[in-house]
Write a protein that holds these residues in place. Structure first.
Motif, PDB file in Angstrom:
ATOM      1  N   VAL A 221       0.866  -1.175   0.000  1.00 53.50           N
ATOM      2  CA  VAL A 221       0.000   0.000   0.000  1.00 53.50           C
ATOM      3  C   VAL A 221       0.904   1.227   0.000  1.00 53.50           C
ATOM      4  O   VAL A 221       1.770   1.364   0.868  1.00 53.50           O
ATOM      5  CB  VAL A 221      -0.919   0.024   1.241  1.00 53.50           C
ATOM      6  N   PHE A 222       0.717   2.116  -0.973  1.00 55.96           N
ATOM      7  CA  PHE A 222       1.545   3.311  -1.113  1.00 55.96           C
ATOM      8  C   PHE A 222       0.663   4.558  -1.084  1.00 55.96           C
ATOM      9  O   PHE A 222      -0.490   4.525  -1.519  1.00 55.96           O
ATOM     10  CB  PHE A 222       2.326   3.276  -2.430  1.00 55.96           C
ATOM     11  N   ALA A 223       1.225   5.654  -0.586  1.00 58.60           N
ATOM     12  CA  ALA A 223       0.487   6.920  -0.539  1.00 58.60           C
ATOM     13  C   ALA A 223       0.366   7.494  -1.945  1.00 58.60           C
ATOM     14  O   ALA A 223       1.353   7.604  -2.670  1.00 58.60           O
ATOM     15  CB  ALA A 223       1.198   7.908   0.379  1.00 58.60           C
ATOM     16  N   ALA A 224      -0.855   7.869  -2.328  1.00 55.49           N
ATOM     17  CA  ALA A 224      -1.090   8.448  -3.649  1.00 55.49           C
ATOM     18  C   ALA A 224      -0.866   9.955  -3.644  1.00 55.49           C
ATOM     19  O   ALA A 224      -0.848  10.593  -4.695  1.00 55.49           O
ATOM     20  CB  ALA A 224      -2.510   8.140  -4.114  1.00 55.49           C
ATOM     21  N   GLY A 225      -0.699  10.521  -2.461  1.00 57.93           N
ATOM     22  CA  GLY A 225      -0.465  11.954  -2.311  1.00 57.93           C
ATOM     23  C   GLY A 225      -0.087  12.241  -0.874  1.00 57.93           C
ATOM     24  O   GLY A 225       0.113  11.317  -0.070  1.00 57.93           O
ATOM     25  N   SER A 226       0.017  13.506  -0.516  1.00 57.27           N
ATOM     26  CA  SER A 226       0.332  13.871   0.865  1.00 57.27           C
ATOM     27  C   SER A 226      -0.852  13.531   1.767  1.00 57.27           C
ATOM     28  O   SER A 226      -2.007  13.803   1.430  1.00 57.27           O
ATOM     29  CB  SER A 226       0.646  15.369   0.957  1.00 57.27           C
ATOM     30  N   ILE A 227      -0.558  12.929   2.924  1.00 61.24           N
ATOM     31  CA  ILE A 227      -1.605  12.502   3.857  1.00 61.24           C
ATOM     32  C   ILE A 227      -1.263  13.026   5.248  1.00 61.24           C
ATOM     33  O   ILE A 227      -0.143  12.852   5.731  1.00 61.24           O
ATOM     34  CB  ILE A 227      -1.730  10.965   3.880  1.00 61.24           C
ATOM     35  N   ARG A 228      -2.234  13.653   5.888  1.00 64.38           N
ATOM     36  CA  ARG A 228      -2.025  14.225   7.215  1.00 64.38           C
ATOM     37  C   ARG A 228      -2.248  13.182   8.307  1.00 64.38           C
ATOM     38  O   ARG A 228      -2.929  12.176   8.100  1.00 64.38           O
ATOM     39  CB  ARG A 228      -2.979  15.397   7.445  1.00 64.38           C
ATOM     40  N   VAL A 229      -1.701  13.447   9.487  1.00 59.49           N
ATOM     41  CA  VAL A 229      -1.924  12.590  10.648  1.00 59.49           C
ATOM     42  C   VAL A 229      -3.419  12.592  10.977  1.00 59.49           C
ATOM     43  O   VAL A 229      -4.059  13.640  11.004  1.00 59.49           O
ATOM     44  CB  VAL A 229      -1.116  13.087  11.869  1.00 59.49           C
ATOM     45  N   GLY A 230      -3.985  11.423  11.197  1.00 59.46           N
ATOM     46  CA  GLY A 230      -5.400  11.307  11.513  1.00 59.46           C
ATOM     47  C   GLY A 230      -6.300  11.163  10.304  1.00 59.46           C
ATOM     48  O   GLY A 230      -7.504  10.920  10.442  1.00 59.46           O
ATOM     49  N   GLU A 231      -5.734  11.290   9.104  1.00 65.88           N
ATOM     50  CA  GLU A 231      -6.534  11.158   7.887  1.00 65.88           C
ATOM     51  C   GLU A 231      -6.757   9.675   7.578  1.00 65.88           C
ATOM     52  O   GLU A 231      -5.819   8.875   7.627  1.00 65.88           O
ATOM     53  CB  GLU A 231      -5.817  11.827   6.717  1.00 65.88           C
ATOM     54  N   PRO A 232      -7.999   9.272   7.269  1.00 66.27           N
ATOM     55  CA  PRO A 232      -8.278   7.866   6.945  1.00 66.27           C
ATOM     56  C   PRO A 232      -7.496   7.427   5.708  1.00 66.27           C
ATOM     57  O   PRO A 232      -7.365   8.182   4.747  1.00 66.27           O
ATOM     58  CB  PRO A 232      -9.787   7.855   6.678  1.00 66.27           C
ATOM     59  N   LEU A 233      -6.976   6.213   5.739  1.00 63.53           N
ATOM     60  CA  LEU A 233      -6.269   5.646   4.595  1.00 63.53           C
ATOM     61  C   LEU A 233      -7.239   4.778   3.801  1.00 63.53           C
ATOM     62  O   LEU A 233      -7.878   3.878   4.356  1.00 63.53           O
ATOM     63  CB  LEU A 233      -5.078   4.807   5.066  1.00 63.53           C
ATOM     64  N   THR A 234      -7.350   5.052   2.508  1.00 65.81           N
ATOM     65  CA  THR A 234      -8.310   4.339   1.667  1.00 65.81           C
ATOM     66  C   THR A 234      -7.695   4.015   0.313  1.00 65.81           C
ATOM     67  O   THR A 234      -6.729   4.651  -0.113  1.00 65.81           O
ATOM     68  CB  THR A 234      -9.570   5.187   1.429  1.00 65.81           C
ATOM     69  N   TYR A 235      -8.257   3.013  -0.342  1.00 69.42           N
ATOM     70  CA  TYR A 235      -7.879   2.723  -1.725  1.00 69.42           C
ATOM     71  C   TYR A 235      -9.103   2.191  -2.457  1.00 69.42           C
ATOM     72  O   TYR A 235     -10.122   1.869  -1.843  1.00 69.42           O
ATOM     73  CB  TYR A 235      -6.709   1.740  -1.805  1.00 69.42           C
ATOM     74  N   ASP A 236      -9.011   2.122  -3.761  1.00 66.82           N
ATOM     75  CA  ASP A 236     -10.123   1.646  -4.580  1.00 66.82           C
ATOM     76  C   ASP A 236     -10.127   0.123  -4.549  1.00 66.82           C
ATOM     77  O   ASP A 236      -9.211  -0.517  -5.054  1.00 66.82           O
ATOM     78  CB  ASP A 236      -9.956   2.155  -6.016  1.00 66.82           C
ATOM     79  N   TYR A 237     -11.171  -0.469  -3.964  1.00 68.76           N
ATOM     80  CA  TYR A 237     -11.250  -1.925  -3.862  1.00 68.76           C
ATOM     81  C   TYR A 237     -11.366  -2.605  -5.226  1.00 68.76           C
ATOM     82  O   TYR A 237     -11.130  -3.794  -5.334  1.00 68.76           O
ATOM     83  CB  TYR A 237     -12.479  -2.325  -3.045  1.00 68.76           C
ATOM     84  N   ARG A 238     -11.816  -1.868  -6.239  1.00 67.78           N
ATOM     85  CA  ARG A 238     -12.111  -2.479  -7.541  1.00 67.78           C
ATOM     86  C   ARG A 238     -13.009  -3.686  -7.304  1.00 67.78           C
ATOM     87  O   ARG A 238     -12.757  -4.801  -7.751  1.00 67.78           O
ATOM     88  CB  ARG A 238     -10.817  -2.855  -8.267  1.00 67.78           C
ATOM     89  N   PHE A 239     -14.058  -3.412  -6.585  1.00 70.50           N
ATOM     90  CA  PHE A 239     -14.974  -4.408  -6.037  1.00 70.50           C
ATOM     91  C   PHE A 239     -15.669  -5.222  -7.122  1.00 70.50           C
ATOM     92  O   PHE A 239     -16.168  -4.685  -8.100  1.00 70.50           O
ATOM     93  CB  PHE A 239     -16.013  -3.662  -5.199  1.00 70.50           C
ATOM     94  N   VAL A 240     -15.685  -6.532  -6.936  1.00 66.96           N
ATOM     95  CA  VAL A 240     -16.451  -7.425  -7.799  1.00 66.96           C
ATOM     96  C   VAL A 240     -17.594  -7.986  -6.965  1.00 66.96           C
ATOM     97  O   VAL A 240     -17.366  -8.654  -5.958  1.00 66.96           O
ATOM     98  CB  VAL A 240     -15.578  -8.578  -8.339  1.00 66.96           C
ATOM     99  N   ARG A 241     -18.828  -7.698  -7.367  1.00 68.50           N
ATOM    100  CA  ARG A 241     -19.985  -8.097  -6.569  1.00 68.50           C
ATOM    101  C   ARG A 241     -20.297  -9.572  -6.721  1.00 68.50           C
ATOM    102  O   ARG A 241     -20.257 -10.128  -7.808  1.00 68.50           O
ATOM    103  CB  ARG A 241     -21.209  -7.281  -6.980  1.00 68.50           C
ATOM    104  N   PHE A 242     -20.621 -10.191  -5.601  1.00 69.45           N
ATOM    105  CA  PHE A 242     -21.014 -11.596  -5.588  1.00 69.45           C
ATOM    106  C   PHE A 242     -22.169 -11.722  -4.604  1.00 69.45           C
ATOM    107  O   PHE A 242     -22.026 -12.206  -3.502  1.00 69.45           O
ATOM    108  CB  PHE A 242     -19.824 -12.458  -5.156  1.00 69.45           C
ATOM    109  N   GLY A 243     -23.347 -11.211  -4.985  1.00 71.24           N
ATOM    110  CA  GLY A 243     -24.484 -11.204  -4.083  1.00 71.24           C
ATOM    111  C   GLY A 243     -25.191  -9.860  -4.105  1.00 71.24           C
ATOM    112  O   GLY A 243     -25.144  -9.137  -5.096  1.00 71.24           O
ATOM    113  N   PRO A 244     -25.855  -9.486  -2.984  1.00 75.89           N
ATOM    114  CA  PRO A 244     -26.633  -8.244  -2.916  1.00 75.89           C
ATOM    115  C   PRO A 244     -25.755  -7.006  -3.088  1.00 75.89           C
ATOM    116  O   PRO A 244     -24.542  -7.047  -2.906  1.00 75.89           O
ATOM    117  CB  PRO A 244     -27.243  -8.288  -1.503  1.00 75.89           C
TER     118      PRO A 244
END
Length: 225
Positions: free
Chosen positions: A157-180
């Motif tokens: 997992v790599f930073a895509a830009g500058s991130i401040r302390v306390g900022e949530p870390l997120t990435y694109d799951y590229r989610f594949v649905r299997f159900g609802p």
């Protein structure tokens, strides 16, 4: 099967990875552009920045309002910083499919699988590290990268830009649905509303082993029943 996020290349032998550097690698280094880490045989110093996966950044696991557990930065992060390795059990396609159906029958609601290539999926459902708690965002501040480290394929997992302390870390799951349908609570201006809205599938047909560029974000399939 191994409990790790790494898998040795079948054709690897001897010194592998980047071996040609004589000084500290620059941003335009051929190895770095191809996501190949400097190896033990490389002549660059230990301070070379083209050696991710050696030291992880400080992060904090927190409880979120809508998305269960999440992860926040516990120190300032700069673009390109290696944060944490995505770790889990390395399984093949057959076991991956078996686990998906087993968990469906048992009513398991959350599980995490990262498909790297054919017969190479990292399953962090039962064994993993803090990386499994990073949440999805339609406008993420982190990316996943697939690297060649001493002949092993590893995902970080790599930073895509500058991130401040306390900022949530997120990435694109590229989610594949299997159900609802699964509602997205990322809150981004470009939020699609639901995870995997453009990748809906009715059956387990994920297209194992699809070709991807080495430098692209590793394909992550987060299945929720």
């Amino acid at each position: 099967m191994c409990t790790s996020g790494a898998k040795k290349r079948d054709d690897s032998e001897g010194d592998v990875g980047c071996t040609s550097c004589s000084s500290t690698c620059c941003e335009n280094c051929v190895c770095r552009v191809q996501c190949i880490s400097c190896s033990r045989a490389c002549r660059c110093p230990e301070t070379c920045t083209n050696r991710p996966f050696r030291k992880e950044k400080k992060i904090k696991i927190v409880k979120t309002e809508f998305c269960g557990w999440g992860v926040e930065a516990a120190e300032p992060l700069n673009k390109g910083d290696f944060i944490i390795e995505y770790i889990g059990e390395v399984i093949d396609d057959k076991l991956c499919e078996q686990r998906l159906w087993d968990m469906k029958y048992k009513g398991v609601q959350n599980f995490y699988m990262c498909e790297i290539r054919k017969d190479f999926t990292i399953d962090a459902t039962f064994k993993g590290n803090s990386s499994r708690f990073l949440n999805h965002s339609c406008k993420p501040n982190c990316i996943l990268e697939k690297w060649d480290v001493e002949g092993e394929t590893r995902v970080g997992v790599f930073a895509a830009g500058s991130i401040r302390v306390g900022e949530p870390l997120t990435y694109d799951y590229r989610f594949v649905r299997f159900g609802p349908e699964v509602k997205c609570y990322c809150g981004a201006p470009n939020c699609q509303g639901y995870l995997g809205a453009k990748r809906k599938i009715d059956k387990l047909n994920i297209g194992w082993g699809a070709k991807r560029k080495r430098t692209s974000t590793a394909c992550v399939a987060i299945m929720t029943l």
